[in-house]
Write a protein that holds these residues in place. Structure first.
Motif, PDB file in Angstrom:
ATOM      1  N   GLN A 176     -21.514   4.664 -36.117  1.00 51.93           N
ATOM      2  CA  GLN A 176     -21.302   5.150 -37.568  1.00 51.93           C
ATOM      3  C   GLN A 176     -21.527   6.752 -37.442  1.00 51.93           C
ATOM      4  O   GLN A 176     -22.751   6.992 -36.850  1.00 51.93           O
ATOM      5  CB  GLN A 176     -22.445   4.328 -38.167  1.00 51.93           C
ATOM      6  CG  GLN A 176     -22.329   2.996 -38.729  1.00 51.93           C
ATOM      7  CD  GLN A 176     -23.651   2.519 -39.417  1.00 51.93           C
ATOM      8  OE1 GLN A 176     -24.485   2.128 -38.800  1.00 51.93           O
ATOM      9  NE2 GLN A 176     -23.407   2.498 -40.838  1.00 51.93           N
ATOM     10  N   PHE A 177     -21.011   7.334 -38.364  1.00 50.35           N
ATOM     11  CA  PHE A 177     -21.318   8.824 -38.276  1.00 50.35           C
ATOM     12  C   PHE A 177     -21.541   8.974 -40.007  1.00 50.35           C
ATOM     13  O   PHE A 177     -20.667   8.319 -40.507  1.00 50.35           O
ATOM     14  CB  PHE A 177     -19.973   9.554 -37.875  1.00 50.35           C
ATOM     15  CG  PHE A 177     -19.870   9.543 -36.423  1.00 50.35           C
ATOM     16  CD1 PHE A 177     -20.710  10.178 -35.781  1.00 50.35           C
ATOM     17  CD2 PHE A 177     -18.850   9.030 -35.955  1.00 50.35           C
ATOM     18  CE1 PHE A 177     -20.276  10.275 -34.316  1.00 50.35           C
ATOM     19  CE2 PHE A 177     -18.650   8.857 -34.400  1.00 50.35           C
ATOM     20  CZ  PHE A 177     -19.394   9.559 -33.616  1.00 50.35           C
ATOM     21  N   TRP A 178     -22.206   9.958 -40.191  1.00 54.21           N
ATOM     22  CA  TRP A 178     -22.230  10.146 -41.686  1.00 54.21           C
ATOM     23  C   TRP A 178     -22.817  11.784 -41.749  1.00 54.21           C
ATOM     24  O   TRP A 178     -23.442  12.178 -40.626  1.00 54.21           O
ATOM     25  CB  TRP A 178     -23.190   9.263 -42.471  1.00 54.21           C
ATOM     26  CG  TRP A 178     -24.502   9.250 -42.338  1.00 54.21           C
ATOM     27  CD1 TRP A 178     -25.656   9.935 -42.804  1.00 54.21           C
ATOM     28  CD2 TRP A 178     -25.189   8.567 -41.045  1.00 54.21           C
ATOM     29  NE1 TRP A 178     -26.780   9.759 -42.280  1.00 54.21           N
ATOM     30  CE2 TRP A 178     -26.656   8.943 -41.191  1.00 54.21           C
ATOM     31  CE3 TRP A 178     -24.865   7.619 -40.267  1.00 54.21           C
ATOM     32  CZ2 TRP A 178     -27.620   8.636 -40.341  1.00 54.21           C
ATOM     33  CZ3 TRP A 178     -25.755   7.062 -39.296  1.00 54.21           C
ATOM     34  CH2 TRP A 178     -27.439   7.489 -39.139  1.00 54.21           C
ATOM     35  N   GLN A 179     -22.752  12.162 -42.994  1.00 52.34           N
ATOM     36  CA  GLN A 179     -23.083  13.781 -42.795  1.00 52.34           C
ATOM     37  C   GLN A 179     -24.174  13.869 -43.925  1.00 52.34           C
ATOM     38  O   GLN A 179     -24.485  13.236 -44.750  1.00 52.34           O
ATOM     39  CB  GLN A 179     -21.835  14.429 -43.712  1.00 52.34           C
ATOM     40  CG  GLN A 179     -21.802  15.892 -42.945  1.00 52.34           C
ATOM     41  CD  GLN A 179     -20.577  16.699 -43.429  1.00 52.34           C
ATOM     42  OE1 GLN A 179     -19.507  16.154 -43.586  1.00 52.34           O
ATOM     43  NE2 GLN A 179     -20.819  18.031 -43.916  1.00 52.34           N
ATOM     44  N   GLU A 180     -25.272  14.772 -43.388  1.00 56.42           N
ATOM     45  CA  GLU A 180     -26.411  15.023 -44.243  1.00 56.42           C
ATOM     46  C   GLU A 180     -26.396  16.522 -44.245  1.00 56.42           C
ATOM     47  O   GLU A 180     -26.704  17.245 -43.162  1.00 56.42           O
ATOM     48  CB  GLU A 180     -27.665  14.492 -43.607  1.00 56.42           C
ATOM     49  CG  GLU A 180     -28.000  12.988 -43.994  1.00 56.42           C
ATOM     50  CD  GLU A 180     -29.134  12.381 -43.471  1.00 56.42           C
ATOM     51  OE1 GLU A 180     -30.093  12.935 -43.055  1.00 56.42           O
ATOM     52  OE2 GLU A 180     -29.259  11.107 -43.336  1.00 56.42           O
ATOM     53  N   ALA A 190     -15.514  13.978 -35.130  1.00 58.90           N
ATOM     54  CA  ALA A 190     -16.281  13.812 -36.324  1.00 58.90           C
ATOM     55  C   ALA A 190     -16.861  15.147 -36.867  1.00 58.90           C
ATOM     56  O   ALA A 190     -17.343  15.307 -37.994  1.00 58.90           O
ATOM     57  CB  ALA A 190     -17.312  12.685 -36.519  1.00 58.90           C
ATOM     58  N   LEU A 216     -24.265  16.394 -38.741  1.00 53.27           N
ATOM     59  CA  LEU A 216     -23.506  15.088 -38.698  1.00 53.27           C
ATOM     60  C   LEU A 216     -24.603  14.221 -37.901  1.00 53.27           C
ATOM     61  O   LEU A 216     -25.390  14.533 -36.950  1.00 53.27           O
ATOM     62  CB  LEU A 216     -22.359  15.185 -37.577  1.00 53.27           C
ATOM     63  CG  LEU A 216     -21.673  13.945 -37.248  1.00 53.27           C
ATOM     64  CD1 LEU A 216     -20.810  13.592 -38.820  1.00 53.27           C
ATOM     65  CD2 LEU A 216     -20.546  14.120 -36.107  1.00 53.27           C
ATOM     66  N   CYS A 217     -24.859  13.038 -38.608  1.00 54.06           N
ATOM     67  CA  CYS A 217     -25.862  12.191 -38.082  1.00 54.06           C
ATOM     68  C   CYS A 217     -24.804  10.885 -37.499  1.00 54.06           C
ATOM     69  O   CYS A 217     -23.717  10.599 -37.910  1.00 54.06           O
ATOM     70  CB  CYS A 217     -26.731  11.459 -38.917  1.00 54.06           C
ATOM     71  SG  CYS A 217     -27.651  13.073 -40.047  1.00 54.06           S
ATOM     72  N   ALA A 218     -25.519  10.033 -36.415  1.00 51.27           N
ATOM     73  CA  ALA A 218     -24.798   9.219 -35.816  1.00 51.27           C
ATOM     74  C   ALA A 218     -25.683   8.106 -35.425  1.00 51.27           C
ATOM     75  O   ALA A 218     -26.958   8.150 -35.071  1.00 51.27           O
ATOM     76  CB  ALA A 218     -24.083   9.527 -34.673  1.00 51.27           C
ATOM     77  N   GLU A 254     -30.253   6.837 -32.367  1.00 53.73           N
ATOM     78  CA  GLU A 254     -29.784   7.676 -33.758  1.00 53.73           C
ATOM     79  C   GLU A 254     -29.996   9.057 -33.137  1.00 53.73           C
ATOM     80  O   GLU A 254     -30.845   9.665 -32.444  1.00 53.73           O
ATOM     81  CB  GLU A 254     -30.786   7.491 -34.876  1.00 53.73           C
ATOM     82  CG  GLU A 254     -30.592   6.123 -35.382  1.00 53.73           C
ATOM     83  CD  GLU A 254     -32.026   5.879 -36.332  1.00 53.73           C
ATOM     84  OE1 GLU A 254     -32.449   6.840 -36.930  1.00 53.73           O
ATOM     85  OE2 GLU A 254     -32.816   4.990 -36.069  1.00 53.73           O
ATOM     86  N   THR A 308     -28.773  13.395 -34.133  1.00 49.28           N
ATOM     87  CA  THR A 308     -27.983  14.525 -35.216  1.00 49.28           C
ATOM     88  C   THR A 308     -27.549  15.659 -34.486  1.00 49.28           C
ATOM     89  O   THR A 308     -28.010  15.921 -33.274  1.00 49.28           O
ATOM     90  CB  THR A 308     -29.368  14.678 -36.111  1.00 49.28           C
ATOM     91  OG1 THR A 308     -29.013  15.916 -36.965  1.00 49.28           O
ATOM     92  CG2 THR A 308     -30.476  15.291 -35.403  1.00 49.28           C
TER      93      THR A 308
END
Ligand SMILES: Cc1cc2nc3c(=O)[nH]c(=O)nc-3n(C[C@H](O)[C@H](O)[C@H](O)COP(=O)(O)OP(=O)(O)OC[C@H]3O[C@@H](n4cnc5c(N)ncnc54)[C@H](O)[C@@H]3O)c2cc1C
Length: 308
Positions: free
Chosen positions: A93-97, A121, A101-103, A195, A197
């Motif tokens: 899973q990737f998401w942005q904070e 990503a 980019l966090c994964a 996890e 970053t």
């Protein structure tokens, strides 16, 4: 084979996820290794935890493997149970904070796929990982690295099954990550998720860098032969490959195992080598380098099974 143990095993994990007498040569990049008594592919951490609990209760020795890209398994194989997460390309899973980019990635995700997807990503800096043929779990355990980058530069935390089979989240700064080292090497813990970053940058530039690093690997490393990558750790102040080359050991061969002439830091399976052949080459290299340069070459490759 312990039929009583097998009967108990099939009550907690379905039979199609268990193999008996599985040849570990099929699960290592050296293409070497005898059979494991039991080889189990859990689908999720809950299944893995149940198997580990049973092993402890029944005093069945167990060991964990990833993609076997840093493993030399003995010719006699492994007396006990091997646990391996199957390839889990989808568990990312990737998401942005803010500007990061966090994964989150499952331990069985191929590092090469993860690094390329991270670049796509928007991650920058993680390109070095795209040429390392291990799993995310194995990369964390080894603190894998290349071309100036290391897993520890981007790792936030890992989720593990501890010795009781309980889930624990452990922050990266508690893992004692150093050159090809983590505290996981001293603990019977099973990493099932990690996890990360990353700073963000240009996707096109990151993908180009990956291609460039892959080209350098193909040019410099004997990728045409089965191996486990660099056989020895880099000794302080030296390069293992250069010391071995300077000692005149390029191409040195015992049985089917040889020091690669292309990159002396790699001991390769040149032609149907046994684990004993590889170890004979390793020992000769260590002895020669010690005599010539008073430098100890420590194995980077992990040993599994009986090598006494
Ligand atoms: C051609 C080639 C090039 C390579 N280049 C590099 C490189 O540039 N840099 C580098 O660092 N390495 C390199 N390697 C070595 C190897 O790819 C790395 O060490 C990799 O991180 C190992 O991952 P793996 O999943 O294959 O682990 P395995 O080899 O299966 O296992 C290695 C160790 O990790 C433990 N382990 C694996 N998964 C888990 C888990 N989920 N939980 C707990 N413990 C676990 C195992 O018990 C074992 O002790 C190379 C190897 C090859 C064959």
């Amino acid at each position: 084979m312990n039929q009583d143990f097998y009967r108990k095993l099939v009550t907690i994990i379905s039979e199609e996820k268990i193999k008996q007498n599985e040849l570990l040569a099929c699960h290592t990049t050296f293409r070497i290794g005898g059979p494991a008594d039991y080889f189990v592919l859990p689908e999720n951490p809950q299944e893995a935890a149940a198997v580990l609990k049973l092993c402890r209760k029944e005093q069945m020795p167990y060991s964990i493997i990833g993609y076997g890209s840093n493993l030399l398994v003995s010719d006699a194989g492994y007396r006990g149970l091997i646990l391996k997460f199957p390839c889990q390309k989808a568990l990312v899973q990737f998401w942005q904070e803010n500007d990061r980019l966090c994964a989150r990635a499952g331990a069985g995700v191929p590092l090469m796929v993860f690094a390329r997807d991270a670049a796509k990503a928007g991650a920058t800096g993680f390109e070095f990982a795209a040429g390392i043929p291990g799993s995310v779990g194995g990369a964390v355990y080894m603190n894998a690295g290349a071309y100036g980058g290391e897993i520890k530069d981007y790792l936030v935390a890992v989720s593990v099954l501890d010795e009781e089979g309980n889930c624990q989240r452990i922050a990266a700064d508690e893992l004692e990550l150093g050159y090809r080292h983590s505290v996981l090497q001293q603990k019977p813990w099973y990493v099932y998720e990690a996890e990360f970053t990353f700073p963000m940058g240009e996707t096109e530039a990151a993908l180009q860098k990956i291609d460039e690093l892959m080209r350098m690997r193909r040019e410099k490393q004997p990728l045409e032969y089965p191996s486990a990558g660099s056989t020895f750790k880099r000794p302080e102040g030296y390069f293992a490959g250069k010391l071995i080359m300077d000692a005149g050991l390029a191409g040195f061969r015992i049985g089917g195992a040889a020091v690669s002439a292309k990159h002396c830091g790699f001991v390769i399976n040149e032609e149907n080598a046994s684990a004993d052949d590889i170890m004979a080459v390793v020992k000769h290299v260590q002895k020669t380098v010690k005599e010539r340069y008073s430098v100890d070459l420590e194995l980077e490759v992990r040993l599994l099974g009986d090598f006494s």
